[in-house]
Write an enzyme that holds these catalytic residues in place. Structure first.
Site, PDB file in Angstrom:
ATOM      1  N   ASN A 112      -2.697  -6.866  -5.788  1.00  0.00           N
ATOM      2  CA  ASN A 112      -1.521  -6.819  -6.654  1.00  0.00           C
ATOM      3  C   ASN A 112      -0.503  -5.769  -6.228  1.00  0.00           C
ATOM      4  O   ASN A 112       0.664  -5.854  -6.609  1.00  0.00           O
ATOM      5  CB  ASN A 112      -1.984  -6.550  -8.091  1.00  0.00           C
ATOM      6  CG  ASN A 112      -0.838  -6.275  -9.038  1.00  0.00           C
ATOM      7  OD1 ASN A 112      -0.024  -7.142  -9.314  1.00  0.00           O
ATOM      8  ND2 ASN A 112      -0.747  -5.030  -9.519  1.00  0.00           N
ATOM      9  N   TYR A 179      12.015  -7.916   1.026  1.00  0.00           N
ATOM     10  CA  TYR A 179      10.983  -8.253   0.047  1.00  0.00           C
ATOM     11  C   TYR A 179      10.443  -9.663   0.265  1.00  0.00           C
ATOM     12  O   TYR A 179       9.232  -9.871   0.365  1.00  0.00           O
ATOM     13  CB  TYR A 179      11.553  -8.108  -1.363  1.00  0.00           C
ATOM     14  CG  TYR A 179      10.589  -8.530  -2.446  1.00  0.00           C
ATOM     15  CD1 TYR A 179       9.467  -7.752  -2.736  1.00  0.00           C
ATOM     16  CD2 TYR A 179      10.794  -9.691  -3.181  1.00  0.00           C
ATOM     17  CE1 TYR A 179       8.573  -8.122  -3.728  1.00  0.00           C
ATOM     18  CE2 TYR A 179       9.907 -10.069  -4.178  1.00  0.00           C
ATOM     19  CZ  TYR A 179       8.800  -9.284  -4.449  1.00  0.00           C
ATOM     20  OH  TYR A 179       7.919  -9.667  -5.432  1.00  0.00           O
TER      21      TYR A 179
END
Length: 286
Positions: A112, A179
């Site tokens: 995560n 990203y």
């Protein structure tokens, strides 16, 4: 779970979580959660704390991890915390040494940890480090972790959950090159590895959340009023994946977005220069 407005209710319908099945699936299991000091990782720790699992929480902020551990002290789960910057070679090596020495091994990995950055290419010309740092945490770190832990996970018929992003399955968006490239890189690596793991007895789940109301989106003003899923809602997706071993969790509308990405790609790409000029003019007027 925070209150959703009407649009958010439509976009993110409730997820039913069978807590008894989740508790049975996790009894005696060891779960590694990266990026556990806030957002989705923190909420997942709270969600799983009512089970008889060993939760290993990893993040950079040791003080925040300790605060979470203290808050969960009376819960059923055993909580261990490990402060490590997964971009740092020595720190990730030390973490892996500790994990590989665990007598019980690791049964479930929830990948995560991540870093988001929004910056146009024009403003990135002298900021190559934006790309190396983003790739380090969003791609190289989880690859390193899973390459090291895969033998143990295979022997225990374990489970790996990757918290990806809906954007990895859609057209790239301007200003998010660093990203989206890094998240898409690991998403592709993970989906390529999954069939091999399946043959070895492991399970793999890809989670594709949309915009999530976490501290990561706070710097982007445009997102403060945009529809966003709550971190606990995503945590419930992860919890459900643990006892169902489902391969993917995604918003119901993402398939339509993917179809639109194919059908209207040329229209979208043709409109990008005009949208960029509007944004630039808006900055100048401000």
């Amino acid at each position: 779970m925070p209150t959703y407005n009407l649009l958010e209710h439509l976009l993110f319908p409730p997820t039913f979580l069978n807590r008894k099945k989740l508790a049975r699936s996790l009894e005696g299991k060891t779960v590694l959660i990266t990026g556990a000091s806030s957002g989705i990782g923190e909420q997942l720790a709270y969600l799983l704390s009512d089970t008889k699992a060993h939760l290993i929480l990893v993040a950079r902020r040791g003080d925040k991890l300790q605060a979470i551990k203290n808050a969960l002290a009376e819960k059923e789960a055993r909580i261990s915390v490990y402060a490590a910057d997964l971009r740092n070679e020595k720190e990730i090596e030390a973490l892996l040494e500790g994990l590989l020495r665990l007598p019980e091994g690791v049964d479930i990995v929830v990948s995560n940890a991540g870093h988001s950055i929004r910056r146009p290419i024009r403003e990135s010309l002298d900021r190559y480090h934006d790309f190396t740092r983003t790739m380090a945490i969003n791609y190289f770190a989880p690859v390193r972790l899973l390459l090291s832990l895969a033998p143990t996970l295979e022997s225990k018929r374990g489970h790996v959950v990757n918290v990806s992003t809906a954007n990895a399955l859609l057209l790239p968006v301007p200003s998010w090159a660093a990203y989206q490239a890094s998240k898409s890189a690991f998403d592709t690596w993970f989906r390529a590895a999954a069939p091999e793991w399946n043959r070895a007895g492991m399970s793999a789940t890809s989670i594709y959340p949309p915009l999530v109301r976490t501290p990561m989106i706070a710097p982007t003003a445009a997102y403060r009023k945009a529809p966003a899923m709550s971190p606990m809602h995503v945590a419930k997706w992860i919890g459900k994946s643990i006892y169902t071993r489902r391969r993917t969790f995604r918003p119901w509308w993402l398939t339509f977005g993917q179809i639109g990405s194919v059908l209207f790609r040329r229209v979208w790409e043709a409109s990008i220069p005009r949208l960029g000029k509007k944004e630039e003019n808006g900055h100048h007027r401000g």
